[in-house]
Design an enzyme around this catalytic site. Structure first.
Site, PDB file in Angstrom:
ATOM      1  N   ILE A 160      21.092  19.974  17.256  1.00 26.14           N
ATOM      2  CA  ILE A 160      20.511  18.881  18.058  1.00 26.14           C
ATOM      3  C   ILE A 160      21.242  17.561  17.831  1.00 26.14           C
ATOM      4  CG2 ILE A 160      18.323  17.734  18.632  1.00 26.14           C
ATOM      5  CD1 ILE A 160      18.465  20.754  19.259  1.00 26.14           C
ATOM      6  N   GLY A 161      22.064  17.477  16.816  1.00 24.76           N
ATOM      7  CA  GLY A 161      22.867  16.258  16.665  1.00 24.76           C
ATOM      8  C   GLY A 161      23.102  15.840  15.233  1.00 24.76           C
ATOM      9  N   LEU A 216       0.836  -1.197   0.000  1.00 21.49           N
ATOM     10  CA  LEU A 216       0.000   0.000   0.000  1.00 21.49           C
ATOM     11  C   LEU A 216       0.869   1.245   0.000  1.00 21.49           C
ATOM     12  CD1 LEU A 216      -2.922   0.964  -0.025  1.00 21.49           C
ATOM     13  CD2 LEU A 216      -2.789   1.214   2.450  1.00 21.49           C
ATOM     14  N   LYS A 217       1.899   1.231   0.821  1.00 20.61           N
ATOM     15  CA  LYS A 217       2.832   2.370   0.855  1.00 20.61           C
ATOM     16  C   LYS A 217       3.360   2.656  -0.551  1.00 20.61           C
ATOM     17  CE  LYS A 217       7.578   3.286   2.274  1.00 20.61           C
ATOM     18  NZ  LYS A 217       7.448   4.496   3.098  1.00 20.61           N
ATOM     19  N   TRP A 229      10.251   3.049  21.826  1.00 20.36           N
ATOM     20  CA  TRP A 229      10.192   2.823  20.387  1.00 20.36           C
ATOM     21  C   TRP A 229      10.558   1.381  20.036  1.00 20.36           C
ATOM     22  CZ3 TRP A 229      12.536   8.141  18.387  1.00 20.36           C
ATOM     23  CH2 TRP A 229      11.611   9.160  18.684  1.00 20.36           C
ATOM     24  N   GLU A 285       5.680  10.617  25.463  1.00 20.04           N
ATOM     25  CA  GLU A 285       4.820   9.743  24.666  1.00 20.04           C
ATOM     26  C   GLU A 285       4.324   8.556  25.465  1.00 20.04           C
ATOM     27  OE1 GLU A 285       6.977   8.359  21.302  1.00 20.04           O
ATOM     28  OE2 GLU A 285       7.020  10.348  20.412  1.00 20.04           O
ATOM     29  N   CYS A 314      15.007  20.566  16.226  1.00 17.57           N
ATOM     30  CA  CYS A 314      15.267  19.123  16.253  1.00 17.57           C
ATOM     31  C   CYS A 314      16.472  18.845  15.365  1.00 17.57           C
ATOM     32  CB  CYS A 314      14.019  18.371  15.761  1.00 17.57           C
ATOM     33  SG  CYS A 314      14.068  16.590  16.051  1.00 17.57           S
ATOM     34  N   HIS A 320      11.000  20.908  10.403  1.00 17.39           N
ATOM     35  CA  HIS A 320      10.113  20.060   9.608  1.00 17.39           C
ATOM     36  C   HIS A 320       9.536  20.808   8.414  1.00 17.39           C
ATOM     37  CE1 HIS A 320      10.454  17.315  12.971  1.00 17.39           C
ATOM     38  NE2 HIS A 320      10.144  16.391  12.094  1.00 17.39           N
TER      39      HIS A 320
HETATM   40  N1  GLN Z   1      19.953  13.657  18.067  1.00 19.54           N
HETATM   41  C1  GLN Z   1      18.849  13.284  17.240  1.00 19.54           C
HETATM   42  C2  GLN Z   1      18.996  13.981  15.890  1.00 19.54           C
HETATM   43  O1  GLN Z   1      19.553  15.045  15.854  1.00 19.54           O
HETATM   44  C3  GLN Z   1      17.532  13.698  17.862  1.00 19.54           C
HETATM   45  C4  GLN Z   1      16.348  13.284  17.025  1.00 19.54           C
HETATM   46  C5  GLN Z   1      14.989  13.483  17.668  1.00 19.54           C
HETATM   47  O2  GLN Z   1      14.798  14.302  18.520  1.00 19.54           O
HETATM   48  N2  GLN Z   1      14.001  12.744  17.245  1.00 19.54           N
HETATM   49  O3  GLN Z   1      18.529  13.477  14.887  1.00 19.54           O
HETATM   50 ZN    ZN Z   2      13.850  16.232  18.202  1.00 22.83          ZN
END
Ligand code: GLN
Ligand code: ZN
Length: 763
Positions: free
Chosen positions: A437-438, A19-20, A567, A611, A732, A700
């Site tokens: 963030i990484g 489906l995807k 997860w 979550e 993020c 995003h």
């Molecule tokens: N350190 C991760 C990154 O930068 C954090 C990802 C996340 O917060 N989902 O991708």
């Molecule tokens: Zn994040």
């Protein structure tokens, strides 16, 4: 009388994610439409036939969806936000349907949020105070007829009216959503009448609201709604299903519902099962959810048969229906072609298809009675015991270490105020330090190189030198941008949980265990089957390599124990908190290695902290308590001069700020820009004590905010959080963006920091 069986919903992505593939092909080229329709129909038909062959009595229909079942229901009830539709609020075609799911042009998509406490995301209905409803789609009727064409009489599944309203949001100003019920019910009545006319005998209403905190008005409305619906279509039996938690104070209402059958999730209902059996009215049937729809483990027949026997004794076989605890949407489809690593796991597993077979066997064994000597029962118990007693799940070393845990291991040596000066002296950072963030872009080239290496097309050394070049380039770019705290870029990582799972003992991986996360996005969660421990350093080599490549402070990057746990599919033979402690100790060891190597800053990401909290607020504390403890266990073994960061994103932090503060990270980065720093409202009532970086760039979105826009957000943040504690970072990780977006956006961010520093000096 024979004990009946039923299913509440089957995964719709197809065994090979057909489906995807078909939906994404259609998005690229609308000429794929007929292919998409054919794929959809063949998935539905296969699912129905399979359930028929498994001997399931009540087989669901309308559980299929091109994208999401709540989106389908919005279309059915004719309540799409009018911005998407040409024809009032009726969704006329697939393009309008997908536009609601994904946005289109200037139209932003419907909000997406987690389905109850699962990792599935649904699209949130947006309702107005003067909302009308109308029967606006034929989907449940078409699917019912389609199945009937195969000779299969199905049980259509619908989100119940109360849960639909509860899980919707107010489009404009807030209003009482219950006020819409009188307009909603006539449409439900029409649907029931039409289904009855087509020959339906049962309809399943999903009302997960019953496992949530309900207001007295909601309970009253639920009761009156079902009193109304039950007479809508004579001859049609209604069933109400709730799952994922106990009914608690809603039980009395549930028992009063004038419907033919009620469903209970025996794995998560606490003691409600007994109370339900006790209070069930003599003409109501009970669907007993005895096969867990939330995990991948083989059912324990001994436990299930005892549960079934107890229920049967109380209400009789003819009122009993055996069922999975919830829709099977949350588990992978089939073990038929599965090759897990390690392979010895295979006999312990059960995916959707196998779970249905288990139901059939359970019904048969329960019916026959003397199951102890049956070969099926014995084989099942052998597998169950084999898993339970497996050496990998009973490691004295790991268990002993968890048992000997001491509160001192969960606290930093000094309070934040005392740690701060030592860290500042060591790091020499300016006011408003900038960082990321990484991850940096996982470009096509990065993904291709990994795939090629995995299938043997490149040697370890070749792949290594490719990654080194990517990492060095990312470091040079960060230096050129003028960022204060650098990261290595995470090029060696596929996924932030999978990467650690692959290195930790106690984790297994499936070869094709895909589960729908949302729409066409599927994930393959790792399986935690044994005691978790570290077999050696996991991130040290890359962190050390990166640290040596620059004079600036380098952050070591880890995923936190709570996120790794949430997860994954987890073991069900010990409390989650115990598994969390095991993972936390493994991360703690990694932290110690990074610190010993001289890494001055270590970030432990916990995006999943908020979550999957229990559905009832009163159960949150117990859960957050062990989550916070696990994070502290992972993070607090370090010296005062080592700076611990954490990161969280895309959730409502406001409600759990007190717990986030208790984690006592020196610095936290939070997503904030999408809501234009709405988050700051929280901090005006709650003074967050440590360093904090509210994100200034919504990663995003492809949009690149300018320096003035970011500086303005930062000024607001500074007003609430103070200058001393403020960090500057995106929302993020940057792995989904391209360098052509990352470079200008970060340049603007550094520029915003500079101008903020100048303004601070001037005052
Ligand atoms: N350190 C991760 C990154 O930068 C954090 C990802 C996340 O917060 N989902 O991708
Ligand atoms: Zn994040």
């Amino acid at each position: 009388m024979r004990i009946m069986t039923q299913n509440l919903g089957f995964p719709r992505i197809g065994r090979d994610r057909e489906l995807k593939k078909a939906v994404e092909a259609y998005w690229k080229d609308p000429r794929g439409r007929s292919g998409l329709l054919a794929t959809a129909s063949s998935i539905r038909q296969r699912n129905w036939r399979l359930q028929k062959a498994a001997g399931i009595d009540l087989i669901p229909s309308n559980d299929f969806s091109f994208y999401d079942q709540m989106l389908d229901h919005i279309c059915l009830l004719g309540c799409a936000p009018s911005r998407y539709t040409e024809n009032g609020r009726r969704v006329a075609n697939l393009d309008e349907y997908f536009a609601m799911a994904r946005g289109s042009g200037d139209l932003h998509a419907l909000e997406m949020t987690k389905w109850l406490d699962t990792n599935y995301h649904y699209l949130v209905p947006e309702l107005e105070a003067d909302q009308d409803f109308q029967l606006a789609s034929t989907k449940p009727f078409d699917e019912f007829r389609e199945a009937l064409g195969l000779g299969i009489l199905t049980k259509p599944v619908l989100p119940g009216p109360l849960s639909f309203l509860r899980l919707a949001k107010c489009g404009g100003k807030a209003f009482d959503k219950l006020s819409l019920l009188p307009k909603l019910l006539p449409v439900y009545r029409l649907i029931l009448r039409e289904l009855r006319q087509l020959g339906a005998e049962w309809v399943q209403f999903d009302e997960p609201i019953l496992a949530m905190d309900m207001e007295p008005e909601e309970r009253a409305a639920l009761l009156s709604a079902y009193r109304d619906l039950t007479g809508a279509a004579p001859g049609l039996s209604l069933m109400v299903c709730a799952y994922f938690g106990p009914y608690g104070e809603n039980l009395a209402t549930l028992l009063e519902l004038p419907v033919k059958a009620l469903h209970i999730d025996t794995f998560r209902a606490g003691d409600d099962c007994d109370a339900l059996l006790q209070g069930l009215s003599p003409d109501t049937m009970l669907s007993l959810g005895v096969v867990d729809g939330r995990n991948v483990w083989k059912n324990d027949f001994s436990k299930s048969l005892k549960r079934i026997a107890k229920a049967r004794e109380k209400i009789g076989a003819d009122r009993l229906i055996l069922s999975p605890s919830c829709s099977l949407l949350h588990v992978p489809i089939s073990l038929a072609q599965e090759k897990p690593t390690p392979l010895e796991l295979l006999p312990w597993l059960s995916f959707a298809e196998e779970k249905l077979s288990e139901l059939g066997v359970l019904a048969r064994l329960a019916q026959a009675g003397n199951w102890l000597s049956s070969p099926e029962f014995r084989a099942n118990q052998e597998a169950v015991h084999d898993r339970r007693d497996h050496p990998a799940a009973n490691l004295a070393g790991v268990r002993g270490r968890v048992m000997r845990l001491h509160p001192e291991q969960e606290t930093r040596k000094s309070p934040y105020a005392d740690r701060k000066s030592g860290q500042s002296a060591r790091l020499g950072l300016p006011l408003y330090p900038t960082t990321t963030i990484g991850s940096f872009p996982q470009t096509e080239a990065v993904r291709r190189a990994r795939a090629n290496w995995k299938k043997g097309g490149a040697t370890d050394a070749e792949y290594r030198s490719f990654l080194e070049a990517e990492t060095l380039q990312a470091i040079r770019r960060q230096e050129e941008l003028g960022l204060d705290v650098l990261v290595h870029g995470e090029f060696e990582r596929n996924d932030m949980v999978e990467f650690f799972g692959e290195k930790l003992a106690g984790f297994a991986f499936t070869s094709g265990g895909w589960v729908q996360s949302y729409g066409t996005r599927c994930v393959k969660p790792p399986i935690i089957y044994g005691d978790v421990h570290r077999t050696g350093p996991m991130t040290l080599d890359w962190a050390a390599f990166a640290m040596k490549a620059t004079d600036r402070p380098m952050k070591g990057m880890l995923t936190g124990p709570v996120t790794i746990l949430k997860w994954s599919f987890v073991r069900d033979d010990q409390p989650l908190s115990e598994t969390a402690d095991q993972i936390a100790l493994a991360i703690r060891d990694e932290v110690a290695d990074l610190e010993a190597a001289g890494i001055p800053i270590i970030q432990i990401d916990e995006p999943a902290l908020r979550e999957a909290l229990p559905l009832r607020k009163s159960d949150w504390k117990a859960c957050l308590d062990w989550e916070v403890r696990a994070f502290k266990l992972a993070s607090s073994g370090v010296k005062d001069e080592t700076q611990i960061h954490t990161h969280m994103c895309y959730c409502d932090f406001g409600e759990i700020m007190e717990y986030i503060a208790r984690m006592d990270a020196d610095v936290i980065s939070l997503e904030a820009s999408r809501s234009r720093m709405e988050l700051l409202g929280t901090f005006s009532h709650f003074a967050y004590p440590n360093g904090i970086g509210p994100g200034v760039w919504d990663i995003h979105s492809p949009r690149i905010p300018g320096p003035e826009e970011m500086a303005e957000l930062l000024l607001r943040a500074r007003g609430v959080l103070g200058a001393e504690n403020l960090w500057i970072n995106p929302d993020c990780g940057l792995k989904t963006r391209g360098w052509e977006e990352v470079l200008p956006a970060l340049r603007n961010m550094v520029e915003a920091a500079r101008s903020l520093r100048e303004k601070t000096q001037a005052t």
